[in-house]
Design a protein around this motif. Sequence first.
Motif, PDB file in Angstrom:
ATOM      1  N   PRO A   1       0.772  -1.233   0.000  1.00 18.02           N
ATOM      2  CA  PRO A   1       0.000   0.000   0.000  1.00 18.02           C
ATOM      3  C   PRO A   1       0.811   1.295   0.000  1.00 18.02           C
ATOM      4  O   PRO A   1       0.241   2.364  -0.115  1.00 18.02           O
TER       5      PRO A   1
ATOM      6  N   THR B   1       6.433   0.018   1.364  1.00 14.77           N
ATOM      7  CA  THR B   1       6.355  -1.267   0.675  1.00 14.77           C
ATOM      8  C   THR B   1       7.360  -1.321  -0.481  1.00 14.77           C
ATOM      9  O   THR B   1       8.290  -2.114  -0.478  1.00 14.77           O
TER      10      THR B   1
ATOM     11  N   THR C   1       5.562   0.699  12.230  1.00 10.49           N
ATOM     12  CA  THR C   1       4.347   0.456  11.445  1.00 10.49           C
ATOM     13  C   THR C   1       4.506  -0.622  10.384  1.00 10.49           C
ATOM     14  O   THR C   1       3.729  -0.682   9.443  1.00 10.49           O
TER      15      THR C   1
ATOM     16  N   LYS D   1       3.947  -3.821  10.073  1.00 14.56           N
ATOM     17  CA  LYS D   1       2.939  -4.848   9.766  1.00 14.56           C
ATOM     18  C   LYS D   1       1.759  -4.305   8.960  1.00 14.56           C
ATOM     19  O   LYS D   1       1.329  -4.930   8.005  1.00 14.56           O
ATOM     20  N   GLY D   2       1.251  -3.134   9.370  1.00  9.96           N
ATOM     21  CA  GLY D   2       0.098  -2.569   8.673  1.00  9.96           C
ATOM     22  C   GLY D   2       0.419  -2.095   7.272  1.00  9.96           C
ATOM     23  O   GLY D   2      -0.474  -1.850   6.472  1.00  9.96           O
ATOM     24  N   HIS D   3       1.692  -1.927   6.957  1.00 13.62           N
ATOM     25  CA  HIS D   3       2.103  -1.537   5.619  1.00 13.62           C
ATOM     26  C   HIS D   3       2.641  -2.718   4.823  1.00 13.62           C
ATOM     27  O   HIS D   3       3.049  -2.561   3.680  1.00 13.62           O
ATOM     28  N   GLY D   4       2.701  -3.870   5.459  1.00 13.21           N
ATOM     29  CA  GLY D   4       3.261  -5.029   4.768  1.00 13.21           C
ATOM     30  C   GLY D   4       4.751  -4.888   4.497  1.00 13.21           C
ATOM     31  O   GLY D   4       5.290  -5.539   3.606  1.00 13.21           O
TER      32      GLY D   4
ATOM     33  N   LYS E   1       6.533  -8.193   4.747  1.00 13.59           N
ATOM     34  CA  LYS E   1       6.326  -9.062   3.573  1.00 13.59           C
ATOM     35  C   LYS E   1       7.122  -8.555   2.374  1.00 13.59           C
ATOM     36  O   LYS E   1       7.686  -9.338   1.600  1.00 13.59           O
ATOM     37  N   ALA E   2       7.156  -7.240   2.215  1.00 15.32           N
ATOM     38  CA  ALA E   2       7.895  -6.651   1.094  1.00 15.32           C
ATOM     39  C   ALA E   2       9.390  -6.956   1.217  1.00 15.32           C
ATOM     40  O   ALA E   2      10.053  -7.288   0.233  1.00 15.32           O
TER      41      ALA E   2
ATOM     42  N   LEU F   1      -5.239  -4.850   4.602  1.00 18.48           N
ATOM     43  CA  LEU F   1      -4.230  -5.439   5.495  1.00 18.48           C
ATOM     44  C   LEU F   1      -4.651  -5.423   6.965  1.00 18.48           C
ATOM     45  O   LEU F   1      -4.493  -6.408   7.668  1.00 18.48           O
ATOM     46  N   THR F   2      -5.176  -4.291   7.433  1.00 19.45           N
ATOM     47  CA  THR F   2      -5.540  -4.221   8.852  1.00 19.45           C
ATOM     48  C   THR F   2      -7.003  -4.592   9.074  1.00 19.45           C
ATOM     49  O   THR F   2      -7.405  -4.836  10.200  1.00 19.45           O
TER      50      THR F   2
ATOM     51  N   ASN G   1      -4.862  -1.556  -3.314  1.00 22.35           N
ATOM     52  CA  ASN G   1      -3.611  -1.025  -2.766  1.00 22.35           C
ATOM     53  C   ASN G   1      -3.470  -1.387  -1.285  1.00 22.35           C
ATOM     54  O   ASN G   1      -2.418  -1.837  -0.844  1.00 22.35           O
TER      55      ASN G   1
ATOM     56  N   MET H   1      -2.436  -5.055  -0.560  1.00 23.11           N
ATOM     57  CA  MET H   1      -1.199  -5.492  -1.213  1.00 23.11           C
ATOM     58  C   MET H   1      -1.450  -6.093  -2.597  1.00 23.11           C
ATOM     59  O   MET H   1      -0.780  -7.032  -3.016  1.00 23.11           O
TER      60      MET H   1
ATOM     61  N   PHE I   1      -1.775   4.011   8.537  1.00 26.34           N
ATOM     62  CA  PHE I   1      -1.994   3.049   7.458  1.00 26.34           C
ATOM     63  C   PHE I   1      -2.789   3.675   6.316  1.00 26.34           C
ATOM     64  O   PHE I   1      -3.675   4.496   6.555  1.00 26.34           O
TER      65      PHE I   1
ATOM     66  N   LEU J   1      -2.341  -7.161  14.763  1.00 28.87           N
ATOM     67  CA  LEU J   1      -1.503  -7.270  13.568  1.00 28.87           C
ATOM     68  C   LEU J   1      -0.425  -8.333  13.751  1.00 28.87           C
ATOM     69  O   LEU J   1       0.027  -8.562  14.831  1.00 28.87           O
TER      70      LEU J   1
END
Lengths: 216, 283
Positions: free
Chosen positions: A14, A19, A51, A53-56, A59-60, B62-63, B99, B102, B209, B283
């Motif tokens: 996101p 990311t 932050t 986790k909430g932005h991934g 994972k990125a 995501l959240t 978005n 992901m 977020f 999370l």
Amino acid sequence: MAILDVLGPVMVGPSSSHTLGALRIARFAYKFSGGIPEKVKFTLHGSFAETHKGHGTDKALLAGILGMRADDERIKDAYKIADKLGVEYEFAQDDLGDVHPNTVLIETWKGGKSYNVMGSSIGGGEIRIVRIRDVECDIDWEYNTLVLVMKDKPGAMAGILKRITKNIANLYMRRVNAAENRAIGIIEIDENLPKEDLKRVGECDYVYELFYIPRD
Amino acid sequence: MNFGDLVKRSEEEKRPLHEVILEEEYEELGVPVELTRKGAAKILRAIIREGARNFGKKQKTLTGMTGMNAWKMKNYKQKLISEFNRMAMISALSFAESNAAMGRIVACPTAGACGVMSGIVYALWKKDENFDKLLDSFIVAGGIGDVISKKATLAGAEGGCQAEIGSGAAMAAAMLTYYYTGDGEKCAHAAAIALKSLMGLVCDPVGGFVEVPCVKRNATAVNIAIASSEMAMAGIESVIPFDEVVEAMGKVGRALPESLRETGKGGIAATPTAKRILKGLKL
């Protein structure tokens, strides 16, 4: 900024800084390690730590170290894919010092060797690699990058430069171990470096290790 | 670079504005005209492809703070807006939700504001399926965004949401106007009206977020872009020229306190409900 940077890029969300930038730093580390490592440790700093986790971001980063590109929709399944490939991973949080709030230190282990890269995601998906193998640098990865571990002796760098046939954009060099006469050189090149150039640089007896990281 | 100068050059040389923009890109950065056009076409195709894939889909972010908005909008028969607005809104919500989940999007001009331009591109495509005409207009939108990035900023962390959603709406307003009129001056007025309408908009995402309020702002901004374009095509002019509006937006952005620039510390992010939601987030 070029028009195409405004109109794009195509990416997985996101956030371009949390990311895309994170993935690009990890992709740099992936190429630097010469492929998918056996083990990786990410140390997140500042906003990345708060932050991620909430932005991934996690994972990125993992997707980047597995070599995925910015628009790969498997990024959200990075944990599963890493497990399947048997890649050992660890996430930690620490204060990395006086660095940009979105900074990560990536340590990798592959084939008995260890590597480390520190990078910052400075916004809009742009990155700065600020440390490679403990040597400070300032690389935006807009160029093809050659990293050399070499013997610190007169004429060594001159000999290396003689073997590079393409135009050099930036050049860094630093002695890292005076007792062992070791230095690290980082060379940024406009065009893709031909294989013959790489081979000829690698053949120098004062070049211990050589990493070529072409831009995406 | 001034957008006004590009419009003037296009009028003096009697050449379409999109050609002048590509030419300027070549003169400034040395990127050949054909290369930029090809690159823009590739991005445009990605928007059309992803737009079709995610249109009105059920999506979980995501959240989990938001989601399912595109799906709800698709299953609702609008009472007031046109079919074009409806298509663009559903598509904008779909992109913004993708978005936040992901999924693959096009950061035009940014990831958080991807729905405004992409939503209108997709609605235009579904209406006429005229790729070349859409591409010319897409390039003009790129010219608008390029000027904003150089004179002000496109980053929420620097200039607040006006720099992201505001810029997206300005680009989309110019794109629509160029698509229907090919008139550079009207494009500048449309972009100026849109940017003025969103001037001062703060960046206040709950928890930091890109979900609340970002997803829905993409869909409302689509209508601001459409309204601004309609006004410009009706001959309504912005009293303040686009280039000066951009400079003003940059100054407003610098004047915003840090709490209103993507830190998740001010605006709706600091409300009791936002704080309660964040406490309950797993999370």
